[in-house]
Design a protein around this motif. Structure first.
Motif: not given
Lengths: 466, 466
Positions: B348-351, B353-360, B363-368
Motif C-alpha cells: 500500500i505504501a510503496c505501490k 495498492a494491494a491488488a493481485l498483480s501487486d502481490f505477484e 510482494a516477494l522481491k521488490d526491494p522497496e
C-alpha cells in the motif's frame, strides 16, 4: 519436516519414517495378519446392514465405476462395480468395517484402529500395485502412531470426540504416507493435512443415531488417504498440527494432554499393536468387561432369582452408553442396542451370549430380554475408573430376590491380549460373519483365510474375492 | 426432527425449511447474484495457482471423468474433463475459489460464505438439473444459517478454528439440504452429519502453509454436500449436533457461545447475507481496515518520510496475521504474503495498492517493498477490538522521520456493505481475475456476467463456459 515441528511430534514422524520390515518381530507380523483377517470379516459382512446400502449408493453416484481398489461390501444397489478409486474404496470399506461392532479396539487409547487404518492402507496398496507385505508394514506404522497420538490427547478428548474418527484420520494418513514412502517433509504434510481435517463428535449417540459412527470411519479412512496423496504431490500441511498453539491439542483436548506419549519408541520394547483386543461380543467395547463379569456371576446364581444387576464402570462407559440407556423407550435399532448396557447384560443373562445373532434375534423384541433390561444399572466405580484405560476391569454386583448380593468379576475381557482369540476362533468368527451373517455363500472363506495367513508373502494385495 | 433438538437449533432449521422465494426482497436477490459473480471470478481464476493443479490431479485420480457438475478451474493437468460428479466438483471449486483471497467475507461471523456455500449449491443444482433460482434460494439459506451458527459459536471458536471450514461444512450441508427440499427430519440429519464432520484448525498459518486453507474449503463444500445427499437417502445424523452435551459448542468452543443467535429470524428484519463484504485488496480480510486507514494517512504525508507504521488492530488480526509476520525470513510465498500485515501495508505504501498483480509482482522481491516491511508493526487496540467483529475499524499511526505522528482511519473498509463495490466494479474485477490474471482469453466474460445478472431467470444452472 520443519524445525517448527515440536520435538515429540518430530520423534513420532521419525519413528514412522525409520520403521523397517527387518525391525518387526515374528509376533508382530502374525498378529497383524490376524487383525487384518478380523477386519476383513467386519468389512465384508455388513453389505446388507443399514447404512451400508445407502453409503454404497452414494459412492456409486460420486466415484468412478471402476478402479484399482476393491470394494469389500457389495450390497445389491445396482451398478455392480466391484472396484473404484482408492478414495471411495477407503470410504466405503471404512464405513462397512465399523457397522457390526465386531472390529478391534486398543484399550489404553480407546481407539478402533483396524476400521480406519486397513481400509486406507489396503486401498492405497491396491491402487499402487504394492504387496501384502508393504500394506502390512504401513498399517503397523499407522497402529503405532495412531495409538500414541490417541493416548497423548488424554481422556478429555475422548469425552467429546470419537477418537477413532479424529485420530483415525491421522493414523490413516500416516499409514498411507508410509506406504507411499514419503520423506520426513511429506510425512509432516500428511500429518498436517489429515490433522486439520480430523473430526467426529459423540453427540450422535444421544439419540441412538448410529449412522454417524460409520460415517466417521468412512471420513477418517478416505480423508487420511487423500491427505497422504496430496502430500506426495507437494501440498503442504501445517508443521505442528498436534502440538502447535492452534493445533489439535489446544483445540480439541483439555489440560490432560501428554506430549511425551507421542515420542515413545516403536517396539523398544513396546509394540502398541500387540495390545489390541479382538471383539467377542458384538457390541460396544465399553460393555464387554461387565458382560464377562456377569458371565462369571452367572456361574454362581440362578438367573430367575436376579432382582438387580449393577455394572460398576469407568466414566467413559457412562459417557458413551449413558445416552442410549437413558432413552425412555429403550434402543430402537439393533445398532443402538449395541450401545446399551441394559440390552447387552439382558442378553447375557437371558441368552448366555451377546453375539451378532443374539442382538438381531432378541435385543429389540424378546419379552424376557426386554423385561430384564430394567434390572440393569450402571454405577461409576473408583477402582475400575482408576485402572482405565490401561486395563478394562469388569465388576458387577448381582442382587438376588432374597437380598443377597453376588459379585462377578473379570480382569481381562475375552479378546484382550492376555485372553486373546486363537487363530481357530478368528477363522470361525470370519465364517460366522461372512458366510452365515451376511449370507455370502459365494465367498470361499478358507481361501481368504489362507491368503491372510500368508499375507506377508503376497506380491499382490488384492483380496481373493469371487 | 426430534424433540431432542434444542429449541434454538430447531428454530434455525425451521427458518431454513420455511424460507420461500416470495419472502426474498429484490435487494437480496440482486446482492446474491452479485456475490455469485464475485465468487465465480475467484473460482475460475485460480486454475494455474498452486495448489489448484495438484488438487485437480487428485480429483482426476479419485473422481469420475465426467458427470453433471462443472469444474470451474481447469488447469492443464491432462485428462481434460470439464465436469465430474457433484462431490468432486464441489471439492475442487471450493478449493479454487479460496486460493486468490478475493472471495467474500461476512464481518460479524468472520466467515467466508461464498467459497463453501456456492460450490456445494451449484454442483448439487447442476447434478439435479435445477434452476438458477433454486440454486440462489438454497445458497441464501446457507448464508443465513451459516452466519448465525458462526456468530453463536463466539470468538473463542475462531481463535483456534477456521470458521469458514468448520461452520462452512454445516452451511454447505444446509444449503444442499434446502436445494433437495428435505423435510425437517432430513434437515436435522444433514446438520448432524455435516456438523460431526466439521473440522479446520488455524495451525497451518504458523508456517505460512497456505494450502490447508484451500483444503478446508474443499472439505467443507464436498462434505456438506455429501451429508445432505446421505440425509436424503435416510442416513440419520445426531439430533442436536450444535447444542448437545457432546456437540460442537461443547467440543469446539469455550464459554462465549450464544445459542440465541441461532434463532434470529431470516429477514425480519435482518438478512445476514446483505452484510457480506466484497474484497477489494487481494489479501486476508484482517489486513483491509489497516490498508484503507494507511491509504487515508498517505493523503497527508510523504511516503519517503515514514519511519514506522503501527496498525492498531483487533485480537483476531494478531492471531491470524501474527504467525506470518513472525517468520524470520518473511513470507516465502505469494499466498503467505497475503497473510502478512507487513507485506500488505508495504505494498500500500510503496505501490498504492494491494491488488493481485501487486502481490505477484512486488510482494516477494521488490526491494522497496521488502525494506518497508520492517517499518510495519501491529498493536492491539481497545477501540478496534471492542467494535470487532460487528465493525472492522481501521486505525494506523504513521510516525515520520521528524517524530511527528499522523493518524489514518477508515470506519468502513472498501467492499463493506456501506462502502460496497458497484456492479461495474464487480464486472471489472471479474474480467481482471479471469481474463487478465488467469489469462483465460477463451472465456466470454460479458456473456457470463449477463448470465449472472439474470441468474434468477435461468432454468439451467450451468455456467456458460466455453
Amino acid at each position: 519436516m520443519s524445525s517448527s515441528t515440536s520435538s515429540e511430534t518430530q520423534q513420532l514422524l521419525h519413528n514412522v519414517h525409520e520403521l523397517r520390515e527387518a525391525d518387526l518381530p515374528e509376533q508382530v507380523w502374525l498378529r497383524t495378519e490376524e487383525l487384518f483377517l478380523d477386519w476383513l470379516a467386519s468389512a465384508m459382512a455388513s453389505c446388507h446392514t443399514h447404512p451400508i446400502p445407502a453409503f454404497a449408493r452414494l459412492m456409486q453416484q460420486m466415484g468412478p465405476h471402476n478402479g484399482r481398489s476393491q470394494l469389500l461390501a457389495l450390497p445389491d444397489v445396482g451398478g455392480g462395480n466391484t472396484s473404484t478409486s482408492a478414495y471411495w474404496a477407503a470410504w466405503l470399506n471404512g464405513a462397512a468395517s465399523h457397522t457390526l461392532e465386531q472390529d478391534d479396539l486398543h484399550n489404553s487409547s480407546v481407539m478402533h484402529p483396524a476400521t480406519v487404518i486397513f481400509p486406507a492402507a489396503l486401498s492405497a496398496a491396491q491402487d499402487a500395485g504394492l504387496s501384502g507385505r508393504a500394506m502390512l508394514l504401513s498399517s503397523i506404522a499407522g497402529y503405532e502412531a495412531g495409538i500414541r497420538l490417541a493416548e497423548s490427547l488424554g481422556r478429555s478428548h475422548y469425552r467429546t470426540f470419537h477418537t477413532t474418527s479424529t485420530v483415525g484420520t491421522v493414523a490413516a494418513g500416516l499409514a498411507v504416507a508410509k506406504l507411499l514412502n514419503l520423506d520426513m517433509a511429506g510425512l509432516t504434510s500428511a500429518l498436517g493435512s489429515s490433522g486439520t481435517q480430523a473430526s467426529g463428535l459423540w453427540e450422535f449417540l444421544r439419540t441412538g443415531a448410529g449412522e454417524s459412527k460409520q460415517l466417521h470411519c468412512a471420513h477418517a479412512a478416505s480423508t487420511g488417504l487423500l491427505s497422504a496423496y496430496l502430500a506426495r504431490d507437494g501440498v503442504r500441511g501445517a508443521d505442528d498440527i498436534v502440538q502447535g498453539p492452534q493445533g489439535l491439542m489446544v483445540g480439541m483436548a483439555k489440560d490432560d494432554t501428554d506430549a511425551a506419549k507421542l515420542a515413545v519408541p516403536f517396539g523398544q520394547p513396546r509394540w502398541a499393536l500387540l495390545e489390541t483386543s479382538f471383539k467377542w461380543h458384538a457390541c460396544c467395547r465399553h460393555t464387554h468387561p461387565s458382560a464377562d463379569a456377569l458371565l462369571d456371576a452367572l456361574t454362581k446364581v440362578d438367573r430367575a432369582n436376579i432382582k438387580r444387576v449393577t455394572a460398576k464402570v469407568h466414566q467413559a462407559a457412562l459417557d458413551v452408553l449413558g445416552p442410549v440407556d437413558a432413552l425412555e423407550q429403550g434402543p430402537q435399532s439393533i445398532h443402538a442396542a449395541k450401545f446399551s448396557m441394559k440390552s447387552t447384560l439382558a442378553l447375557i443373562a437371558c441368552k448366555g451370549a451377546a453375539a451378532l445373532s443374539d442382538f438381531e434375534t432378541y435385543a429389540l423384541k424378546d419379552p424376557e430380554v426386554l423385561a430384564f433390561r430394567d434390572k440393569v444399572h450402571m454405577e461409576l466405580d473408583k477402582e475400575v475408573d482408576n485402572a482405565y484405560p490401561a486395563r478394562w476391569l469388569g465388576r458387577v454386583d448381582v442382587e438376588l430376590s432374597d437380598g443377597t448380593v453376588v459379585h462377578g468379576r473379570c480382569d481381562e475381557p475375552k479378546g484382550d491380549p492376555g485372553n486373546t482369540l486363537s487363530r481357530e476362533e478368528l477363522e470361525e468368527k470370519f465364517k460366522r460373519l461372512v458366510n452365515v451373517h451376511a449370507g455370502r455363500k459365494d465367498v470361499d472363506a478358507d481361501r481368504i483365510i489362507q491368503w491372510c495367513w500368508s499375507l506377508r508373502d503376497q506380491k499382490d494385495s488384492r483380496v481373493p474375492l469371487p
